[in-house]
Design a protein around this motif. Structure first.
Motif, PDB file in Angstrom:
ATOM      1  N   MET A 169       0.817  -1.251  -0.110  1.00 27.63           N
ATOM      2  CA  MET A 169      -0.076   0.266   0.042  1.00 27.63           C
ATOM      3  C   MET A 169       0.959   1.505  -0.111  1.00 27.63           C
ATOM      4  O   MET A 169       0.477   2.449  -0.559  1.00 27.63           O
ATOM      5  N   SER A 170       2.059   1.233   0.625  1.00 21.79           N
ATOM      6  CA  SER A 170       2.847   2.278   0.620  1.00 21.79           C
ATOM      7  C   SER A 170       3.262   2.676  -0.907  1.00 21.79           C
ATOM      8  O   SER A 170       3.567   3.753  -1.106  1.00 21.79           O
ATOM      9  N   VAL A 171       3.444   1.613  -1.769  1.00 14.92           N
ATOM     10  CA  VAL A 171       4.015   1.664  -3.144  1.00 14.92           C
ATOM     11  C   VAL A 171       2.628   2.590  -3.686  1.00 14.92           C
ATOM     12  O   VAL A 171       2.843   3.564  -4.558  1.00 14.92           O
ATOM     13  N   VAL A 172       1.522   2.026  -3.535  1.00 20.12           N
ATOM     14  CA  VAL A 172       0.163   2.692  -4.198  1.00 20.12           C
ATOM     15  C   VAL A 172       0.058   4.013  -3.749  1.00 20.12           C
ATOM     16  O   VAL A 172      -0.046   5.019  -4.732  1.00 20.12           O
ATOM     17  N   LEU A 173       0.221   4.409  -2.324  1.00 20.81           N
ATOM     18  CA  LEU A 173      -0.283   5.875  -2.089  1.00 20.81           C
ATOM     19  C   LEU A 173       0.961   6.703  -2.342  1.00 20.81           C
ATOM     20  O   LEU A 173       0.609   7.894  -2.679  1.00 20.81           O
ATOM     21  N   LEU A 174       2.117   6.188  -2.245  1.00 14.76           N
ATOM     22  CA  LEU A 174       3.438   7.143  -2.563  1.00 14.76           C
ATOM     23  C   LEU A 174       3.185   7.572  -4.199  1.00 14.76           C
ATOM     24  O   LEU A 174       3.326   8.706  -4.719  1.00 14.76           O
ATOM     25  N   GLY A 175       2.974   6.360  -4.847  1.00  9.62           N
ATOM     26  CA  GLY A 175       2.643   6.273  -6.490  1.00  9.62           C
ATOM     27  C   GLY A 175       1.773   7.635  -6.883  1.00  9.62           C
ATOM     28  O   GLY A 175       1.702   8.471  -7.682  1.00  9.62           O
ATOM     29  N   LEU A 176       0.575   7.452  -6.072  1.00  8.54           N
ATOM     30  CA  LEU A 176      -0.688   8.276  -6.303  1.00  8.54           C
ATOM     31  C   LEU A 176      -0.469   9.524  -5.881  1.00  8.54           C
ATOM     32  O   LEU A 176      -0.757  10.591  -6.532  1.00  8.54           O
ATOM     33  N   ALA A 177       0.493   9.980  -4.851  1.00 11.71           N
ATOM     34  CA  ALA A 177       0.708  11.108  -4.252  1.00 11.71           C
ATOM     35  C   ALA A 177       1.456  11.766  -5.263  1.00 11.71           C
ATOM     36  O   ALA A 177       1.410  13.089  -5.611  1.00 11.71           O
TER      37      ALA A 177
ATOM     38  N   CYS B 185       1.557  -0.599 -10.142  1.00 14.12           N
ATOM     39  CA  CYS B 185       2.634  -1.883  -9.768  1.00 14.12           C
ATOM     40  C   CYS B 185       2.486  -2.206  -8.375  1.00 14.12           C
ATOM     41  O   CYS B 185       2.305  -3.384  -7.822  1.00 14.12           O
ATOM     42  N   GLY B 186       2.222  -1.012  -7.472  1.00 16.20           N
ATOM     43  CA  GLY B 186       1.734  -1.308  -6.130  1.00 16.20           C
ATOM     44  C   GLY B 186       0.427  -2.166  -6.084  1.00 16.20           C
ATOM     45  O   GLY B 186       0.303  -3.027  -4.915  1.00 16.20           O
ATOM     46  N   LEU B 187      -0.535  -1.789  -6.937  1.00 16.10           N
ATOM     47  CA  LEU B 187      -1.981  -2.454  -7.063  1.00 16.10           C
ATOM     48  C   LEU B 187      -1.654  -3.921  -7.253  1.00 16.10           C
ATOM     49  O   LEU B 187      -2.450  -4.837  -6.554  1.00 16.10           O
ATOM     50  N   TRP B 188      -0.837  -4.247  -7.994  1.00 13.99           N
ATOM     51  CA  TRP B 188      -0.404  -5.522  -8.435  1.00 13.99           C
ATOM     52  C   TRP B 188       0.085  -6.301  -7.146  1.00 13.99           C
ATOM     53  O   TRP B 188      -0.094  -7.558  -7.021  1.00 13.99           O
ATOM     54  N   LEU B 189       0.997  -5.360  -6.546  1.00 15.49           N
ATOM     55  CA  LEU B 189       1.484  -6.009  -5.399  1.00 15.49           C
ATOM     56  C   LEU B 189       0.529  -6.227  -4.103  1.00 15.49           C
ATOM     57  O   LEU B 189       0.720  -7.221  -3.288  1.00 15.49           O
ATOM     58  N   VAL B 190      -0.536  -5.382  -4.244  1.00 12.17           N
ATOM     59  CA  VAL B 190      -1.589  -5.703  -2.898  1.00 12.17           C
ATOM     60  C   VAL B 190      -2.386  -6.816  -3.366  1.00 12.17           C
ATOM     61  O   VAL B 190      -2.612  -7.734  -2.673  1.00 12.17           O
ATOM     62  N   ILE B 191      -2.710  -7.021  -4.603  1.00 13.47           N
ATOM     63  CA  ILE B 191      -3.431  -8.189  -5.024  1.00 13.47           C
ATOM     64  C   ILE B 191      -2.730  -9.273  -4.597  1.00 13.47           C
ATOM     65  O   ILE B 191      -3.286 -10.507  -4.204  1.00 13.47           O
ATOM     66  N   ASN B 192      -1.274  -9.548  -4.942  1.00 14.56           N
ATOM     67  CA  ASN B 192      -0.734 -10.689  -4.592  1.00 14.56           C
ATOM     68  C   ASN B 192      -0.262 -10.877  -3.136  1.00 14.56           C
ATOM     69  O   ASN B 192      -0.053 -11.831  -2.756  1.00 14.56           O
TER      70      ASN B 192
END
Length: 191
Positions: A92-100, A182-189
């Motif tokens: 989620m850190s990857v998702v949220l930082l990417g979105l930021a 990429c973060g979303l993919w990581l969250v799903i996995n």
């Protein structure tokens, strides 16, 4: 046009490499652990890039909060105290930082530093928990903290120079969006 296609192809191919997705390759050197997984690489460079987007004191405070709380997370990990949903927190850190970055979110300094501090706990926990038993804790910790700070610096320098070139801000924001995907993919996995 060709460069955009190549960049997209490179990003897409990274998503097909699940062995690189999580930084749990059993690296025995603390400095190597942050480099051994896509999750850590994306998040740590994003912290530096986002801090430059925010500007001002955030350039030092946001990465500094991450590193300090990463140390705390590492200590918790060394002791094998259970931290639920660690993999989800890292992803989620990857998702949220990417979105930021993609949305150019210039949050107040305390909010941005607090968010990255929380992310740092999850990343530090992953590093500390996976430390080989025979490894010196001080050397291992110094290694993963130094590599993390270096990755923050790489992200910050990259963002700084991108913001100075024509269409660079758009490229930075596009890289944030790609990181979030990429973060979303990581969250799903991770779930």
């Amino acid at each position: 046009m060709i460069r955009r296609w190549q960049g997209g192809a490179a990003s897409g191919s990274l998503m097909l490499l699940p062995t690189l997705a999580w930084a749990h390759a059993g690296s025995s050197a603390g400095w190597l652990h942050p480099l051994s997984g896509l999750d850590h690489l994306l998040a740590m460079t994003a912290v530096g890039a986002w801090s430059v987007q925010i500007g001002g004191r955030a350039v030092w405070a946001v990465p500094g909060a991450f590193v300090c709380f990463m140390f705390l997370g590492g200590v918790i990990g060394f002791e094998h105290i259970e931290l639920p949903l660690t993999e989800v927190g890292v992803a989620m850190s990857v998702v949220l930082l990417g979105l930021a970055i993609a949305l150019r979110q210039r949050l107040p300094l305390l909010v941005a530093a607090g968010a990255t501090a929380l992310f740092g706990i999850f990343h530090g926990y992953a590093h500390g928990y996976e430390m080989p038993l025979m490894q010196n804790k001080v050397v291992y910790t110094a290694g993963f903290l130094a590599t993390t700070a270096t990755l923050h610096l790489v992200g910050a320098i990259g963002a700084h120079f991108l913001q100075k070139v024509k269409r660079g801000d758009g490229l930075l924001r596009l890289s944030g969006a790609a990181s979030a995907l990429c973060g979303l993919w990581l969250v799903i996995n991770a779930v």
